[in-house]
Write a protein that holds these residues in place. Structure first.
Motif, PDB file in Angstrom:
ATOM      1  N   GLN A  19     -12.511  -8.066  -3.954  1.00 11.79           N
ATOM      2  CA  GLN A  19     -11.199  -8.067  -3.295  1.00 11.79           C
ATOM      3  C   GLN A  19     -10.772  -6.613  -3.220  1.00 11.79           C
ATOM      4  N   PHE A  20     -10.297  -6.179  -2.054  1.00 16.48           N
ATOM      5  CA  PHE A  20      -9.842  -4.802  -1.884  1.00 16.48           C
ATOM      6  C   PHE A  20      -8.323  -4.751  -1.974  1.00 16.48           C
ATOM      7  N   VAL A  21      -7.822  -3.794  -2.744  1.00 13.82           N
ATOM      8  CA  VAL A  21      -6.380  -3.566  -2.852  1.00 13.82           C
ATOM      9  C   VAL A  21      -6.118  -2.072  -2.735  1.00 13.82           C
ATOM     10  N   GLN A  22      -4.915  -1.721  -2.365  1.00 13.80           N
ATOM     11  CA  GLN A  22      -4.551  -0.308  -2.275  1.00 13.80           C
ATOM     12  C   GLN A  22      -4.769   0.368  -3.623  1.00 13.80           C
ATOM     13  N   SER A  23      -5.356   1.587  -3.585  1.00 14.06           N
ATOM     14  CA  SER A  23      -5.599   2.299  -4.834  1.00 14.06           C
ATOM     15  C   SER A  23      -4.356   2.990  -5.358  1.00 14.06           C
ATOM     16  N   GLY A  24      -3.313   3.024  -4.571  1.00 17.58           N
ATOM     17  CA  GLY A  24      -2.060   3.631  -5.006  1.00 17.58           C
ATOM     18  C   GLY A  24      -0.872   2.922  -4.385  1.00 17.58           C
ATOM     19  N   GLU A  25       0.317   3.251  -4.860  1.00 15.57           N
ATOM     20  CA  GLU A  25       1.535   2.590  -4.380  1.00 15.57           C
ATOM     21  C   GLU A  25       2.427   3.522  -3.564  1.00 15.57           C
ATOM     22  N   LEU A  26       1.882   4.674  -3.162  1.00 19.97           N
ATOM     23  CA  LEU A  26       2.713   5.664  -2.477  1.00 19.97           C
ATOM     24  C   LEU A  26       3.258   5.121  -1.161  1.00 19.97           C
ATOM     25  N   GLY A  27       2.404   4.443  -0.387  1.00 18.34           N
ATOM     26  CA  GLY A  27       2.869   3.894   0.888  1.00 18.34           C
ATOM     27  C   GLY A  27       3.956   2.865   0.700  1.00 18.34           C
ATOM     28  N   GLU A  28       3.792   2.027  -0.303  1.00 15.59           N
ATOM     29  CA  GLU A  28       4.798   0.997  -0.589  1.00 15.59           C
ATOM     30  C   GLU A  28       6.108   1.638  -1.031  1.00 15.59           C
ATOM     31  N   ARG A  29       6.029   2.666  -1.866  1.00 20.12           N
ATOM     32  CA  ARG A  29       7.236   3.340  -2.336  1.00 20.12           C
ATOM     33  C   ARG A  29       7.992   4.004  -1.201  1.00 20.12           C
ATOM     34  N   LEU A  30       7.240   4.485  -0.199  1.00 16.38           N
ATOM     35  CA  LEU A  30       7.883   5.125   0.950  1.00 16.38           C
ATOM     36  C   LEU A  30       8.440   4.109   1.939  1.00 16.38           C
ATOM     37  N   GLY A  31       8.089   2.844   1.752  1.00 11.52           N
ATOM     38  CA  GLY A  31       8.604   1.795   2.637  1.00 11.52           C
ATOM     39  C   GLY A  31       7.718   1.459   3.805  1.00 11.52           C
ATOM     40  N   CYS A  32       6.444   1.878   3.771  1.00  9.87           N
ATOM     41  CA  CYS A  32       5.531   1.596   4.881  1.00  9.87           C
ATOM     42  C   CYS A  32       5.229   0.106   4.960  1.00  9.87           C
ATOM     43  N   GLU A  33       5.231  -0.431   6.147  1.00  9.85           N
ATOM     44  CA  GLU A  33       4.900  -1.834   6.352  1.00  9.85           C
ATOM     45  C   GLU A  33       3.413  -2.063   6.113  1.00  9.85           C
TER      46      GLU A  33
END
Length: 302
Positions: free
Chosen positions: A228-242
């Protein structure tokens, strides 16, 4: 110093983006923690003129080429936060350094979550892999195993029959295959086993057999396990990227995310196919978008 662009991630997408922007005379901060996901891989395949290159050699040559351009700077640290101000981004890393940039490319890639099967990591990158296009040729005509907890197992099994007709398909206790799909695979010579896999067994990285929880053991020389592939970081989520339905960062097809000034390249924006050549190409395309947007902004300044 205010950079034109900060690139977070020094894989093929980030490196190719830095190359394109460096050649466009843009000032670039390339920030990388030097922990590539493919470090376990002995060789990378499917990239013309680079087929069979080791990941370490690829990175060495890539950095050598990219850093020839005087406006590209390499910062080898872990990014811990990114903040967006009115007209710029501030990137903070683990050393306490703060980098300001007009644009931001997220090329942090993905990480893999594999089924928890005893012995897997002793063989991963040696006789067990996750990408048929990357490693199927090396395992051609050998007795192979496919272990997948994914609904894509039927598609992957059909692909693997191009490399070997001696294929064991393991659903690992799941029910992703319909009766019709099982019958069609078996008609092609594949063996389907639905009981949970207990362990991979062998020596010195060479798989010898697959052990099941019911005590069955099936000899195999190698194979593929789908993660299963998941984002390796949360930077995009923290910035509010869809996000996309599969979990990648949503872009407009040219690297622009839903947050103005934030771009995503490589595996960060799509999870499959996770190949070197796709990531590098996406980095190039995204860098061109960044340069275009910077050019328009500068040209239209009063």
């Amino acid at each position: 110093m205010l950079y034109d662009c900060a690139i977070i991630g020094g894989g093929p997408a980030g490196l190719n983006a830095a190359l394109v922007l460096g050649r466009a005379r843009r000032s670039v901060a390339l920030i990388d923690n030097n922990r590539p996901r493919n470090a376990v891989t002995h060789a990378s395949h499917g990239f013309i003129t680079r087929d069979g290159v080791t990941p370490a050699e690829f990175r060495r040559v890539a950095y050598e080429e990219v850093l020839r351009y005087p406006s590209v700077y390499h910062l080898q640290n872990e990014v811990i936060s990114v903040a967006k101000n009115e007209s710029e981004f501030e990137v903070s890393d683990s050393s306490g350094l703060r980098v300001q940039a007009r644009k931001l490319i997220l090329a942090t890639g993905v990480k893999e979550i594999f089924p928890e099967i005893e012995g897997f990591y002793a063989f991963y990158g040696k006789s067990l892999f996750n990408c048929p296009y990357c490693d199927g040729w090396e395992l051609r005509d050998q007795p192979l195993v496919l272990v997948s907890n994914s609904s894509a197992i039927y598609h992957t099994a059909k692909l693997l029959l191009n490399w070997s007709k001696d294929l064991l398909v393991c659903t690992n206790g799941q029910t992703f295959l319909s009766d019709e799909q099982k019958e069609r695979l078996q008609a092609k010579g594949a063996v389907v086993m639905e009981q949970p896999v207990a362990a991979f067994v062998g020596h010195d990285g060479q798989l010898e057999y697959v052990s099941f929880t019911d005590g069955t053991q099936v000899p195999r020389a190698g194979g593929f396990v789908t993660p299963q592939f998941v984002q390796s970081g949360e930077l995009g989520e923290r910035l509010g990227c869809e996000r996309t339905e599969s979990g990648g960062l949503q872009t407009d097809g040219a690297g622009r995310t839903s947050i103005p000034g934030v771009y995503a390249a490589g595996d960060s924006s799509y999870f499959m196919p996770s190949q070197l050549i796709f990531a590098a190409a996406d980095g190039s395309r995204t860098a061109a978008s960044v340069n275009l947007d910077l050019t328009e902004e500068d040209f239209n300044e009063c």
